[in-house]
Scaffold this motif. Structure first.
Motif, PDB file in Angstrom:
ATOM      1  N   UNK A   1      -3.808   4.725  -5.010  1.00  0.00           N
ATOM      2  CA  UNK A   1      -3.936   6.138  -5.327  1.00  0.00           C
ATOM      3  C   UNK A   1      -5.247   6.766  -4.927  1.00  0.00           C
ATOM      4  N   UNK A   2      -5.905   6.226  -3.912  1.00  0.00           N
ATOM      5  CA  UNK A   2      -7.176   6.786  -3.452  1.00  0.00           C
ATOM      6  C   UNK A   2      -7.078   7.138  -1.973  1.00  0.00           C
ATOM      7  N   UNK A   3      -7.928   8.058  -1.543  1.00  0.00           N
ATOM      8  CA  UNK A   3      -8.009   8.399  -0.129  1.00  0.00           C
ATOM      9  C   UNK A   3      -8.815   7.315   0.584  1.00  0.00           C
TER      10      UNK A   3
ATOM     11  N   UNK B   1       0.798  -1.220   0.000  1.00  0.00           N
ATOM     12  CA  UNK B   1       0.000   0.000   0.000  1.00  0.00           C
ATOM     13  C   UNK B   1       0.830   1.268   0.000  1.00  0.00           C
ATOM     14  N   UNK B   2       2.159   1.116   0.131  1.00  0.00           N
ATOM     15  CA  UNK B   2       3.043   2.286   0.153  1.00  0.00           C
ATOM     16  C   UNK B   2       3.977   2.262  -1.051  1.00  0.00           C
ATOM     17  N   UNK B   3       4.875   1.277  -1.098  1.00  0.00           N
ATOM     18  CA  UNK B   3       5.751   1.190  -2.280  1.00  0.00           C
ATOM     19  C   UNK B   3       5.371   0.030  -3.207  1.00  0.00           C
ATOM     20  N   UNK B   4       4.312  -0.687  -2.839  1.00  0.00           N
ATOM     21  CA  UNK B   4       3.731  -1.721  -3.696  1.00  0.00           C
ATOM     22  C   UNK B   4       2.214  -1.715  -3.470  1.00  0.00           C
ATOM     23  N   UNK B   5       1.465  -1.990  -4.547  1.00  0.00           N
ATOM     24  CA  UNK B   5       0.006  -2.137  -4.468  1.00  0.00           C
ATOM     25  C   UNK B   5      -0.686  -0.849  -4.009  1.00  0.00           C
ATOM     26  N   UNK B   6      -0.151   0.273  -4.447  1.00  0.00           N
ATOM     27  CA  UNK B   6      -0.770   1.567  -4.142  1.00  0.00           C
ATOM     28  C   UNK B   6      -1.968   1.765  -5.069  1.00  0.00           C
TER      29      UNK B   6
END
Length: 567
Positions: free
Chosen positions: A480-482, A473-478
């Motif tokens: 791009x949503x809030x 969720x940070x450097x992989x599998x982001x």
């Protein structure tokens, strides 16, 4: 545990497996990455076999639960006898708000209270101090006088709860307030249960909250240890904390080594005071971090018990079994929580909690999924508590004592952690010419601990930035949503108004002459190098403020400013 003939056969079988089964698979598919390592950057082998534990002596290195060296647990039945204490951190805004959260947690099944304090309280200043502006009740509950503690525990019988206080420089004052409240309630002091963090050496190493210099800070910690042994034998006077060392960026082995070094320094200081090691050591407790590398964390906890038992016996002559049993609280890794996709933190926390339970923890705090964004909401706290309850009641991991024991991987990792930690301990001891106490103080002065942690923190962040370390969720599998959830809102202005009004009322109604006399008695005790705790209890009963009491300490012992340069 295996003879030479067995090992030779296993070695031959492994070589055959590598050539006939492994190598063709590697040629066809390879592996996910070139190097596998823990969060601490400790290399992890592809496969562990009896060869990796060939030197393991079952009786000497493992034994049975409840018996030395306690590698497999400090109690014979461990969590089959009773589950760990589920202790969720609580504290925000006013004493009234935190008291409401305490009652909620107890009703939800929590078995221990854990109190967070705001920054002014942690630093020993009052809410009306100019330095407290903007911080009152912001990251924990504000406590200025005994009146705040009376509200904080309103409706809670102190003889029916175990209470933890996460506070360090001003721990003697909060401890005195809790004793004073027990005296008000008519609860015998010997019935009080709980834990003070009160770990000042860790503050100079990692967390950076202090009032007076290291050596007098150590003296005040020992004051509490001595007073606790005499007055409140069921309260742990120190929670020797590796948690914040790990949060500052240390490796797992550094966390354990520096924490044990601090613990042994406290033991030496108390023994130098004239205390019998078997009178106070059973009350010492530890506080560790549980991070993402599951097997490394289990190994760390098991190695901790083995090292502690041996050192307490060999170095300090402890004879009582209770003096050699390392008991610890665990908190899941706050540093691992992400503001991005915060619901992922539920999974991280679950993995970390499982490692703590399988590693044999005595109590556990599970972080709430929204803590990277704000103080935890009621829903997030409930999920964190339910995580523990599901592990205890549904998963079965609490049903077997040390189920990881005998794993070739875990036993090998445990040995690796032990070897690394012992090397650190000997280095620190050498700095003190054979004294762990002096070695820790010198290491703080020289910046040794700070540099070691800084280098590890830098190396970890470099691996994250380069993509060598995956953070989902940070450097992989982001995506791009809030993904921010609804957050707890603390009305900081109202909290400050309530707190200042109560503090002003206390100052108007108290006996100023009694306050002045109590503070003078505290100053006299400090200057005479006596145990200051009896006079602190008298001072809080006179409604002297946190800031007034800590100012006396500072006037006697001086202030402290870190002067080392961390390269």
């Amino acid at each position: 545990m295996y003879d030479d003939e067995d090992l030779a056969e296993i070695r031959e079988s492994r070589e055959e497996w590598e050539s006939e089964t492994l190598d063709p698979a590697l040629e066809r598919h390879g592996e996910r990455q070139e190097r596998f390592a823990t969060v601490s950057n400790q290399a992890v082998e592809r496969l562990y076999t009896p060869e990796d534990v060939a030197d393991l002596d079952y009786d000497e290195d493992l034994g049975f639960p409840g018996e030395e060296p306690y590698t497999r647990g400090v109690y014979p039945t461990m969590h089959r006898g009773r589950t760990w204490t589920m202790r969720q951190f609580a504290g925000f805004g006013t004493a009234e708000e935190t008291n409401e959260r305490f009652h909620y947690l107890v009703e939800e099944g929590q078995t221990g209270l854990s109190t967070a304090f705001d920054m002014p309280s942690l630093m020993g200043i009052d809410s009306d101090d100019p330095m407290a502006l903007g911080e009152v009740g912001k990251e924990g509950v504000a406590v200025d006088t005994l009146a705040d503690v009376e509200v904080l525990f309103d409706g809670i019988d102190l003889d029916e709860v175990s209470t933890s206080f996460t506070i360090n420089p001003s721990a003697p004052v909060v401890y005195a307030m809790y004793i004073a409240l027990a005296d008000q309630q008519g609860v015998p002091r010997e019935e009080l249960r709980g834990t003070l963090q009160n770990d000042m050496l860790k503050e100079f190493i990692a967390q950076k909250e202090w009032v007076v210099p290291p050596e007098p800070s150590l003296k005040l910690v020992t004051d509490v240890v001595e007073f606790c042994a005499e007055e409140t034998p069921r309260i742990h006077p120190i929670s020797i904390s590796g948690y914040h060392i790990r949060e500052a960026g240390s490796t797992a082995a550094q966390e354990l080594a520096f924490t044990l070094a601090d613990g042994f320094a406290y033991v030496e200081d108390a023994v130098d005071r004239g205390l019998d090691v078997d009178e106070f050591a059973p009350q010492l407790s530890f506080f560790f971090n549980s991070h993402n590398s599951f097997f490394e964390e289990v190994a760390k906890f098991r190695a901790a018990r083995r090292i502690y038992a041996r050192v307490m016996d060999d170095w300090y002559g402890a004879e009582a079994d209770a003096s050699k049993k390392l008991k610890f609280h665990t908190q899941t890794a706050g540093q691992s929580l992400t503001a991005q996709q915060p619901l992922n933190n539920v999974v991280r926390t679950t993995v970390q909690a499982m490692a703590a339970v399988l590693g044999g923890t005595q109590s556990l705090h599970t972080n709430s999924y929204d803590e990277a964004l704000a103080l935890p909401s009621e829903q997030a706290v409930r999920v964190a508590l339910r995580t523990q309850q599901i592990l205890a009641e549904e998963s079965g991991i609490a049903d077997i004592v040390d189920p990881m024991g005998g794993s070739f991987a875990v036993e090998s990792l445990t040995d690796e952690v032990e070897e690394t930690v012992m090397n650190y301990l000997e280095t620190i001891r050498e700095k003190g010419d054979g004294s762990m106490r002096d070695g820790v103080l010198r290491g703080i002065e020289e910046g040794y601990f700070q540099r070691e942690i800084q280098e590890s923190a830098y190396e970890y962040q470099r691996r994250v930035d380069d993509g060598e370390e995956t953070v989902v969720g940070v450097n992989q599998y982001d995506i791009g949503e809030d993904t921010s959830p609804d957050l707890l809102h603390v009305d900081e202005e109202r909290a400050r108004e309530v707190q200042l009004a109560r503090l002003e009322r206390v100052k108007e109604e108290r006996d100023d002459k009694a306050v002045a006399a109590a503070l003078d008695a505290l100053r006299d005790a400090a200057e005479a190098d006596e145990n200051t705790m009896p006079t602190v209890v008298d001072a809080v009963k006179a409604y002297a403020t946190m800031g007034e009491i800590m100012a006396v300490y500072e006037s006697v012992y001086g202030s402290y400013q870190e002067s080392i340069t961390v390269a």
